[in-house]
Each structure stands twice: as structure tokens, then as C-alpha cells.
Design a protein around this motif. Sequence first.
Motif, mmCIF file in Angstrom:
data_model
loop_
_atom_site.group_PDB
_atom_site.id
_atom_site.type_symbol
_atom_site.label_atom_id
_atom_site.label_comp_id
_atom_site.label_asym_id
_atom_site.label_seq_id
_atom_site.Cartn_x
_atom_site.Cartn_y
_atom_site.Cartn_z
ATOM 1 N N PHE A 163 -4.215 1.283 -4.837
ATOM 2 C CA PHE A 163 -3.410 0.482 -3.912
ATOM 3 C C PHE A 163 -2.014 0.226 -4.467
ATOM 4 C CE2 PHE A 163 -6.974 -1.811 -1.337
ATOM 5 C CZ PHE A 163 -7.374 -0.582 -0.853
ATOM 6 N N LEU A 164 -1.916 0.054 -5.792
ATOM 7 C CA LEU A 164 -0.616 -0.252 -6.393
ATOM 8 C C LEU A 164 0.359 0.905 -6.225
ATOM 9 C CD1 LEU A 164 1.143 -2.160 -8.057
ATOM 10 C CD2 LEU A 164 0.160 -1.159 -10.127
ATOM 11 N N SER A 165 -0.071 2.122 -6.541
ATOM 12 C CA SER A 165 0.833 3.265 -6.417
ATOM 13 C C SER A 165 1.180 3.542 -4.961
ATOM 14 C CB SER A 165 0.212 4.505 -7.059
ATOM 15 O OG SER A 165 -1.002 4.865 -6.422
ATOM 16 N N ALA A 166 0.202 3.371 -4.060
ATOM 17 C CA ALA A 166 0.486 3.568 -2.639
ATOM 18 C C ALA A 166 1.464 2.516 -2.129
ATOM 19 C CB ALA A 166 -0.819 3.516 -1.838
ATOM 20 N N ALA A 167 1.285 1.274 -2.582
ATOM 21 C CA ALA A 167 2.141 0.177 -2.109
ATOM 22 C C ALA A 167 3.594 0.377 -2.513
ATOM 23 C CB ALA A 167 1.627 -1.157 -2.656
ATOM 24 N N VAL A 168 3.824 0.901 -3.715
ATOM 25 C CA VAL A 168 5.203 1.146 -4.164
ATOM 26 C C VAL A 168 5.911 2.089 -3.200
ATOM 27 C CG1 VAL A 168 6.605 2.178 -5.974
ATOM 28 C CG2 VAL A 168 4.721 0.658 -6.591
ATOM 29 N N LEU A 169 5.230 3.158 -2.806
ATOM 30 C CA LEU A 169 5.826 4.118 -1.874
ATOM 31 C C LEU A 169 6.018 3.494 -0.496
ATOM 32 C CD1 LEU A 169 6.852 6.980 -1.422
ATOM 33 C CD2 LEU A 169 4.510 7.679 -0.910
ATOM 34 N N LEU A 175 6.538 0.405 0.283
ATOM 35 C CA LEU A 175 7.621 -0.575 0.286
ATOM 36 C C LEU A 175 8.982 0.086 0.451
ATOM 37 C CD1 LEU A 175 6.488 -3.095 -2.482
ATOM 38 C CD2 LEU A 175 6.782 -3.577 -0.043
ATOM 39 N N PHE A 176 9.117 1.289 -0.096
ATOM 40 C CA PHE A 176 10.419 1.955 -0.056
ATOM 41 C C PHE A 176 10.567 2.928 1.121
ATOM 42 C CE2 PHE A 176 10.258 0.665 -4.529
ATOM 43 C CZ PHE A 176 11.539 0.137 -4.684
ATOM 44 N N ALA A 177 9.444 3.438 1.638
ATOM 45 C CA ALA A 177 9.542 4.531 2.612
ATOM 46 C C ALA A 177 8.902 4.224 3.962
ATOM 47 C CB ALA A 177 8.916 5.797 2.031
ATOM 48 N N SER A 178 8.404 3.008 4.160
ATOM 49 C CA SER A 178 7.816 2.659 5.463
ATOM 50 C C SER A 178 8.461 1.368 5.964
ATOM 51 C CB SER A 178 6.298 2.497 5.342
ATOM 52 O OG SER A 178 5.972 1.276 4.690
ATOM 53 N N ASP A 179 7.976 0.902 7.122
ATOM 54 C CA ASP A 179 8.571 -0.294 7.723
ATOM 55 C C ASP A 179 7.697 -1.531 7.536
ATOM 56 O OD1 ASP A 179 6.550 0.612 9.318
ATOM 57 O OD2 ASP A 179 7.631 0.379 11.221
ATOM 58 N N VAL A 180 6.965 -1.622 6.410
ATOM 59 C CA VAL A 180 6.080 -2.767 6.203
ATOM 60 C C VAL A 180 6.860 -4.084 6.094
ATOM 61 C CG1 VAL A 180 4.293 -1.393 5.085
ATOM 62 C CG2 VAL A 180 6.065 -2.442 3.698
ATOM 63 N N LEU A 181 8.125 -4.011 5.679
ATOM 64 C CA LEU A 181 8.920 -5.235 5.548
ATOM 65 C C LEU A 181 9.464 -5.720 6.886
ATOM 66 C CD1 LEU A 181 10.893 -4.447 2.260
ATOM 67 C CD2 LEU A 181 8.812 -5.808 2.549
ATOM 68 N N SER A 182 9.141 -5.004 7.971
ATOM 69 C CA SER A 182 9.589 -5.453 9.296
ATOM 70 C C SER A 182 8.790 -6.648 9.793
ATOM 71 C CB SER A 182 9.474 -4.297 10.300
ATOM 72 O OG SER A 182 8.117 -3.887 10.443
ATOM 73 N N ALA A 183 7.659 -6.951 9.131
ATOM 74 C CA ALA A 183 6.840 -8.114 9.507
ATOM 75 C C ALA A 183 6.611 -8.970 8.265
ATOM 76 C CB ALA A 183 5.513 -7.663 10.114
#
Length: 253
Positions: free
Chosen positions: A188-194, A196-204
Motif C-alpha cells: 500500500f505504501l509504494s502504491a500510495a506514493v504513486l 499521490l503524485f499521479a492521480s486525483d486522490v487529493l481532489s477529495a
Amino acid sequence: MIETLLVLLTGIAAGALNAIGGGGTFVALPALVAFGLPPVTANALSRVALVPGAVASAWVYRRELTPVGGASTKALTAISMVGGGVGAGLLLALPASSFDAAAPWLLASATLILAFGRRLPQALSAVLGRSVGMSPRAVLIGQFFLAMYGGYFGGAVGITMLALWSVGLGLDAAASNPMRVVQLAAVFLSAAVLFLFASDVLSAPLVLAAMLVGAVAGGWAGAHLARRLPASLLRGSILAIAVIMTVMYFLRG
């Protein structure tokens, strides 16, 4: 506020499930989709939000790790991180429909292996006339593909890890649970790093924060609870979670 509270409670449940026996993604993902997030965004956000809870659970278990075959803990964790990152990249590049269609069958297979996996090595040994078991290289190769699946979709990856170790090495699910939690955190940690930088998860951000806080609380409490359960009860709990999640996912599909 009601929606935020529901997300918080969902995070607690998902974090606790991941610590006790797995299946947190099957709680978090449908809930986030129900709250209006697109499926791919919900998939990525659930992985990011569950990282701190998984790390909290891993910290509780840090002194109780048992080796997986001949593979060292460092090598297994490194492979989990690499595979998780590759799987996350595939999620962002490819449609999720194929894995979503296969997930119920993967989970059903893992549940059956968990239920009967401890008997399979002895049965195979009797049939073949020699002992069977995975080599350290085979363990690492299998872990890479499981971690890649975990980065891509995540559902039941911890349960599937226990199933692989059970049938390939004859390891007990209860004894292997601490290592499962650590490897889940690495994926989960390595997936989460990617993400955070390459998806729109911070939109919510509010949804992410609520689920993150809940997952930390649930992961910490769930790990402490799992440590106090007798091995037979923990083993039964893991199998029960696997069966329930399998049924729920088939119904969902």
C-alpha cells in the motif's frame, strides 16, 4: 458532517479488518463509490487512506514476524514495494474492469486455499512420494505478482498472501498474520506514493482525511485485538472474513 462521520467509521472498520484478517478494501472501496467518487479514484484513495493504518498495525506486530520460507524479511518487503508500485502504475494506465471481473473468483480461490491449504502440502507429498515446498526464489516471484495485484486492485491481497504461504510452505495463517500485515503495508505504501503524485486522490481532501484517521485508529486497535486472540480463534476469524467478503463481492458483482 454525517457523511464525514460515515467515512470515518468506514476507515475504522477497514483498518481493523486489515489488521485482523484482511478485507479492508472491500469495505472502503464500495463506501467511497457510494459517496460519489469515480471507481478508479475511489480505488486509489482507499489505498492511500489505508496506508497509515497498515503501518500502525505493522508497528504493533514488529517483534512477532516469522520468516516466509527461506526468503528474508527485507527481500520480501522490497519485492512487495516494487510489485505494489508496478500495480499502481497499471491501475492508472489500464481500465480496471478486467481485474474487477476476476476479483470474486480470485477471492473465492484464496478462501478455499485458506480453508484447506494446510492439508495440501501433506497430500501432495503423499501423492508424489517426496516433500513439496516453494523455494525462496519462488516465494519472491509469487510475492511480486501478489503485490502487483495489490497495487492494482488490492481486494483480498492479504488473504491471498496467507493462502499462497499456506499451500506453498504449509505455514499457519495465525502465525503468518504479522508478516501479512507488514507486507500489506509495504504494498500500500509504494502504491500510495504513486497515487499521490499521479492521480486525483487529493481532489477529495476531507474524505481522504476522515478515512485516514479512521484507518489509523482501526488498524492500531485491530492489531492489538488480533494479538490477544487464541491462534485457533484468529485462524477462524481470518477464514470467516474471507468467506463473508467472497459472498459480498459475488453479490456486489
